[in-house]
Design a protein around this motif. Structure first.
Motif, PDB file in Angstrom:
ATOM      1  N   THR A 203       0.853  -1.194   0.000  1.00 53.21           N
ATOM      2  CA  THR A 203       0.000   0.000   0.000  1.00 53.21           C
ATOM      3  C   THR A 203       0.884   1.237   0.000  1.00 53.21           C
ATOM      4  O   THR A 203       1.964   1.244   0.602  1.00 53.21           O
ATOM      5  N   GLY A 204       0.420   2.289  -0.665  1.00 49.56           N
ATOM      6  CA  GLY A 204       1.164   3.540  -0.661  1.00 49.56           C
ATOM      7  C   GLY A 204       2.373   3.518  -1.568  1.00 49.56           C
ATOM      8  O   GLY A 204       2.621   2.568  -2.323  1.00 49.56           O
ATOM      9  N   ASP A 205       3.161   4.598  -1.492  1.00 42.92           N
ATOM     10  CA  ASP A 205       4.312   4.794  -2.382  1.00 42.92           C
ATOM     11  C   ASP A 205       5.552   4.095  -1.836  1.00 42.92           C
ATOM     12  O   ASP A 205       5.727   3.959  -0.621  1.00 42.92           O
ATOM     13  N   LEU A 206       6.443   3.713  -2.746  1.00 42.59           N
ATOM     14  CA  LEU A 206       7.675   3.019  -2.358  1.00 42.59           C
ATOM     15  C   LEU A 206       8.807   4.006  -2.085  1.00 42.59           C
ATOM     16  O   LEU A 206       9.332   4.062  -0.974  1.00 42.59           O
ATOM     17  N   PHE A 207       9.214   4.788  -3.093  1.00 43.06           N
ATOM     18  CA  PHE A 207      10.277   5.780  -2.905  1.00 43.06           C
ATOM     19  C   PHE A 207       9.658   7.180  -2.892  1.00 43.06           C
ATOM     20  O   PHE A 207       8.937   7.561  -3.819  1.00 43.06           O
ATOM     21  N   VAL A 208       9.964   7.933  -1.840  1.00 38.54           N
ATOM     22  CA  VAL A 208       9.376   9.252  -1.669  1.00 38.54           C
ATOM     23  C   VAL A 208      10.468  10.241  -1.270  1.00 38.54           C
ATOM     24  O   VAL A 208      11.632   9.895  -1.152  1.00 38.54           O
TER      25      VAL A 208
ATOM     26  N   ALA B 110       4.860  -1.393  -6.439  1.00 37.60           N
ATOM     27  CA  ALA B 110       3.991  -0.644  -5.526  1.00 37.60           C
ATOM     28  C   ALA B 110       2.567  -1.016  -5.916  1.00 37.60           C
ATOM     29  O   ALA B 110       1.982  -0.420  -6.829  1.00 37.60           O
ATOM     30  N   THR B 111       2.009  -1.991  -5.241  1.00 41.97           N
ATOM     31  CA  THR B 111       0.745  -2.588  -5.662  1.00 41.97           C
ATOM     32  C   THR B 111      -0.396  -1.585  -5.720  1.00 41.97           C
ATOM     33  O   THR B 111      -1.222  -1.609  -6.634  1.00 41.97           O
ATOM     34  N   ALA B 112      -0.451  -0.683  -4.738  1.00 41.98           N
ATOM     35  CA  ALA B 112      -1.558   0.273  -4.669  1.00 41.98           C
ATOM     36  C   ALA B 112      -1.063   1.710  -4.586  1.00 41.98           C
ATOM     37  O   ALA B 112      -1.771   2.585  -4.086  1.00 41.98           O
ATOM     38  N   GLY B 113       0.127   1.965  -5.071  1.00 43.37           N
ATOM     39  CA  GLY B 113       0.671   3.318  -5.017  1.00 43.37           C
ATOM     40  C   GLY B 113       1.653   3.564  -6.139  1.00 43.37           C
ATOM     41  O   GLY B 113       1.623   2.888  -7.179  1.00 43.37           O
ATOM     42  N   LYS B 114       2.555   4.529  -5.921  1.00 48.56           N
ATOM     43  CA  LYS B 114       3.581   4.869  -6.898  1.00 48.56           C
ATOM     44  C   LYS B 114       4.917   4.240  -6.499  1.00 48.56           C
ATOM     45  O   LYS B 114       5.283   4.244  -5.323  1.00 48.56           O
ATOM     46  N   VAL B 115       5.632   3.739  -7.478  1.00 47.10           N
ATOM     47  CA  VAL B 115       6.985   3.259  -7.204  1.00 47.10           C
ATOM     48  C   VAL B 115       7.882   4.441  -6.849  1.00 47.10           C
ATOM     49  O   VAL B 115       8.644   4.399  -5.884  1.00 47.10           O
ATOM     50  N   PHE B 116       7.803   5.513  -7.637  1.00 47.42           N
ATOM     51  CA  PHE B 116       8.575   6.728  -7.366  1.00 47.42           C
ATOM     52  C   PHE B 116       7.609   7.895  -7.205  1.00 47.42           C
ATOM     53  O   PHE B 116       6.715   8.095  -8.037  1.00 47.42           O
TER      54      PHE B 116
ATOM     55  N   SER C 160      16.843  -2.822 -14.040  1.00 51.51           N
ATOM     56  CA  SER C 160      15.801  -3.192 -13.089  1.00 51.51           C
ATOM     57  C   SER C 160      14.489  -3.501 -13.791  1.00 51.51           C
ATOM     58  O   SER C 160      14.367  -3.375 -15.020  1.00 51.51           O
ATOM     59  N   ILE C 161      13.505  -3.891 -12.977  1.00 51.10           N
ATOM     60  CA  ILE C 161      12.167  -4.225 -13.462  1.00 51.10           C
ATOM     61  C   ILE C 161      11.154  -3.507 -12.584  1.00 51.10           C
ATOM     62  O   ILE C 161      11.295  -3.479 -11.358  1.00 51.10           O
ATOM     63  N   ILE C 162      10.129  -2.911 -13.200  1.00 55.16           N
ATOM     64  CA  ILE C 162       8.980  -2.394 -12.455  1.00 55.16           C
ATOM     65  C   ILE C 162       7.778  -3.218 -12.872  1.00 55.16           C
ATOM     66  O   ILE C 162       7.415  -3.270 -14.045  1.00 55.16           O
ATOM     67  N   LEU C 163       7.158  -3.845 -11.869  1.00 53.72           N
ATOM     68  CA  LEU C 163       6.206  -4.909 -12.160  1.00 53.72           C
ATOM     69  C   LEU C 163       4.918  -4.737 -11.357  1.00 53.72           C
ATOM     70  O   LEU C 163       4.953  -4.460 -10.152  1.00 53.72           O
TER      71      LEU C 163
ATOM     72  N   SER D  13       2.493  -2.639 -10.780  1.00 54.73           N
ATOM     73  CA  SER D  13       2.294  -1.490  -9.903  1.00 54.73           C
ATOM     74  C   SER D  13       1.101  -0.665 -10.367  1.00 54.73           C
ATOM     75  O   SER D  13       0.790  -0.609 -11.562  1.00 54.73           O
ATOM     76  N   ALA D  14       0.454  -0.007  -9.396  1.00 52.68           N
ATOM     77  CA  ALA D  14      -0.664   0.867  -9.745  1.00 52.68           C
ATOM     78  C   ALA D  14      -0.178   2.058 -10.547  1.00 52.68           C
ATOM     79  O   ALA D  14      -0.865   2.542 -11.445  1.00 52.68           O
ATOM     80  N   ASN D  15       1.051   2.522 -10.250  1.00 52.67           N
ATOM     81  CA  ASN D  15       1.584   3.704 -10.929  1.00 52.67           C
ATOM     82  C   ASN D  15       3.095   3.658 -10.827  1.00 52.67           C
ATOM     83  O   ASN D  15       3.646   3.525  -9.725  1.00 52.67           O
ATOM     84  N   VAL D  16       3.775   3.734 -11.967  1.00 50.21           N
ATOM     85  CA  VAL D  16       5.237   3.766 -11.922  1.00 50.21           C
ATOM     86  C   VAL D  16       5.700   5.017 -11.195  1.00 50.21           C
ATOM     87  O   VAL D  16       6.654   4.961 -10.419  1.00 50.21           O
ATOM     88  N   GLY D  17       5.030   6.159 -11.420  1.00 52.47           N
ATOM     89  CA  GLY D  17       5.289   7.280 -10.540  1.00 52.47           C
ATOM     90  C   GLY D  17       5.627   8.588 -11.199  1.00 52.47           C
ATOM     91  O   GLY D  17       5.527   8.764 -12.410  1.00 52.47           O
ATOM     92  N   THR D  18       6.061   9.527 -10.349  1.00 53.59           N
ATOM     93  CA  THR D  18       6.376  10.900 -10.747  1.00 53.59           C
ATOM     94  C   THR D  18       7.760  11.269 -10.249  1.00 53.59           C
ATOM     95  O   THR D  18       8.083  11.077  -9.074  1.00 53.59           O
ATOM     96  N   ILE D  19       8.563  11.803 -11.155  1.00 54.94           N
ATOM     97  CA  ILE D  19       9.882  12.331 -10.806  1.00 54.94           C
ATOM     98  C   ILE D  19       9.923  13.760 -11.320  1.00 54.94           C
ATOM     99  O   ILE D  19       9.771  13.999 -12.517  1.00 54.94           O
ATOM    100  N   GLU D  20      10.129  14.725 -10.417  1.00 54.94           N
ATOM    101  CA  GLU D  20      10.080  16.121 -10.835  1.00 54.94           C
ATOM    102  C   GLU D  20      11.138  16.951 -10.130  1.00 54.94           C
ATOM    103  O   GLU D  20      11.626  16.616  -9.056  1.00 54.94           O
ATOM    104  N   ASN D  21      11.488  18.058 -10.799  1.00 55.34           N
ATOM    105  CA  ASN D  21      12.430  19.039 -10.254  1.00 55.34           C
ATOM    106  C   ASN D  21      13.776  18.404  -9.906  1.00 55.34           C
ATOM    107  O   ASN D  21      14.278  18.534  -8.785  1.00 55.34           O
ATOM    108  N   PHE D  22      14.373  17.731 -10.886  1.00 54.35           N
ATOM    109  CA  PHE D  22      15.688  17.116 -10.702  1.00 54.35           C
ATOM    110  C   PHE D  22      16.706  17.790 -11.620  1.00 54.35           C
ATOM    111  O   PHE D  22      16.365  18.322 -12.676  1.00 54.35           O
ATOM    112  N   SER D  23      17.958  17.727 -11.207  1.00 60.34           N
ATOM    113  CA  SER D  23      19.045  18.186 -12.064  1.00 60.34           C
ATOM    114  C   SER D  23      19.344  17.146 -13.140  1.00 60.34           C
ATOM    115  O   SER D  23      19.482  17.464 -14.312  1.00 60.34           O
TER     116      SER D  23
END
Length: 500
Positions: A170-175, A189-195, A210-213, A215-225
């Motif tokens: 449940t929830g996000d994996l990497f935050v 992340a069965t019910a959340g975001k991986v990132f 790696s593998i993302i498998l 998951s409800a949502n692979v996720g969001t990555i923002e504001n990075f260099s």
């Protein structure tokens, strides 16, 4: 009796001698009668070793008030540790990690996370695991994660992505707000975001092999260099990645299988550069392979090369810029796209055509003086424009190049005209002129000059050809010039200009 008395007496004095000797020299020798002068204890053997206290990681860290230099062997990590009271932690003496990495933890599927990551849980305030910066965390087996993880510029690695897994039910994996490195793992992340990470504009993230498998949502990555993803497989995910406002985004050999749904990769916000290289996107059903419909701003360059787009989605693999910059194309002029399954969009493909609108009255103009260039008049219609003639007017005999990089063009034109007057034959010259984006004349294209001896009252046709180097925003216009004779007036019957 006398013999027994002396035997006991001799034994007594022997022990007393050893005690006196030990007291004088403060040395003990085991397996040797001549301990080294620099040692308190000298253990010598060629057939046996010495055993220190052996215990698990939990037992080691449970020692109360360990002394500075206290040494034990950790049976979980297969390594010696000594306690450092200055650093207030246990320091690894030996390691199976190449180079003897000191900042290293192995997390096994049998471990209790709250115990093995007790310090990280405390650092995260009990609501997440805030990893130790610079530490390598080896994932060994399948780890069921109970709290989200903040990378904090650490390294999370596995040995085999098929066996080493992080699973969040449940929830996000990497935050969090920090980057780091994630490698050789399967993430779910069965019910959340991986990132779900906002890097604040100055963080780097590396995710590869790696593998993302599932998951409800692979996720969001923002504001990075910097965000660098390489050799990642995606399968069974309900939605993909959103990348928002990243200075440098590098995507290498992403493998999106046909059982993914939603939007695989969406680009939003502002970017310095984007490169997506290799891999494939198998887009089925209502899925979208690549989405730029939010009209992301590219300050540098964006390149997508050698990606295979395939699948049963007949609506299109790409959700393009809105509204479309060019009919039938997906991207704007900042992109260079060469991929199987979608249109090629590069500066080298820039081309266009203009022709005289003959539904209007044929334009008539004159040449007031000899050797004075006059632009061919009339309203032209643009057709088949790609990276050409959109922001700079393509009417009135003008064709503009709107690509990003300087390139060479072949220009071909055909003009049908009718000279009028009573003086007889008059000589004209037709040619192109090049202007920059500010409307300033760059050059008269001498190589395009074509001469004709015009006969009054007759419609004549003349071709004009040229090769020209053009920068972004440059445009060409067609001119004529009277160089001999007195027939000043000319009626334009048709104009066709193409550039490619």
């Amino acid at each position: 009796m006398t013999q027994s008395y002396f035997s006991i007496k001799g034994c007594f004095f022997g022990v007393l001698f050893l005690m006196i000797t030990s007291s004088i020299y403060s040395q003990v020798g085991i397996g040797t009668v001549t301990p080294n002068a620099s040692s308190v204890l000298d253990v010598t053997s060629t057939t046996q070793g010495m055993l220190t206290p052996r215990m698990t990681s939990v037992q080691r860290t449970a020692i109360v008030s360990p002394a500075d230099g206290l040494m034990v062997y950790d049976t979980d990590l297969k390594s010696f540790f000594h306690y450092n009271t200055t650093a207030v932690n246990w320091t690894r003496i030996s390691s199976d990690f190449s180079g003897g990495r000191n900042k290293f933890k192995r997390i096994k599927s049998t471990d209790v996370l709250a115990t093995v990551l007790a310090a990280e849980k405390a650092a995260g305030g009990g609501s997440k695991y805030l990893l130790d910066s610079g530490t390598a965390y080896e994932i060994n087996g399948t780890i069921a994660v109970d709290l989200p993880i903040e990378l904090n510029n650490s390294y999370v690695i596995g040995i085999d992505s098929g066996d080493d897994k992080l699973v969040k039910a449940t929830g996000d994996l990497f935050v969090g707000t920090t980057g780091g490195s994630v490698r050789v793992l399967t993430l779910t992340a069965t019910a959340g975001k991986v990132f779900n990470i906002n890097g604040g504009g100055n963080q780097n993230l590396i995710f590869r092999d790696s593998i993302i498998l599932n998951s409800a949502n692979v996720g969001t990555i923002e504001n990075f260099s910097l965000v660098f993803l390489s050799i990642v497989q995606y399968a069974g995910n309900s939605n993909g990645f959103t990348f928002n406002t990243i200075s440098k985004l590098l995507l290498s050999n992403m493998g999106w299988f046909g059982n993914n749904a939603g939007t695989f990769e969406k680009i939003e916000g502002t970017f310095g550069l984007i490169q997506k290289q290799g891999g494939f996107s198998e887009v089925n059903g209502t899925a979208i392979g690549f989405d730029v419909s939010s009209n992301p701003i590219i300050n540098g360059d964006a390149v997508m090369e050698s990606v295979v787009f395939t699948g049963s989605n007949s609506a299109g693999y790409i959700r393009g810029y809105t509204p479309a910059t060019y009919l039938g194309y997906n991207f704007n002029n900042n992109w260079s796209v060469r991929c199987a399954g979608i249109p090629t969009e590069v500066d080298a493909a820039a081309s266009g055509n203009i022709y005289l609108n003959r539904t209007l009255t044929a334009p008539v103009f004159n040449h007031p003086s000899l050797n004075q260039g006059v632009k061919i008049p009339g309203t032209t219609i643009a057709s088949n424009l790609y990276r050409m003639g959109i922001t700079t007017s393509s009417t009135s005999n003008r064709l503009a190049y709107l690509g990003k990089k300087s390139r060479s063009f072949t220009i071909a034109a055909s003009v049908a005209f009718e000279a009028s007057g009573s003086s007889g034959n008059t000589d004209y010259i037709f040619y192109f002129q090049r202007f920059n984006a500010a409307g300033l004349l760059v050059s008269r294209i001498i190589s395009s000059e074509s001469f004709i001896d015009a006969n009054s009252g007759f419609i004549q046709n003349i071709p004009i050809l040229a090769n020209v180097q053009m920068n972004s925003g440059d445009y060409i216009e067609l001119f004529s010039e009277r160089i001999l004779g007195n027939d000043k007036n000319m009626t334009i019957r048709s104009v066709n200009v193409s550039m490619q």
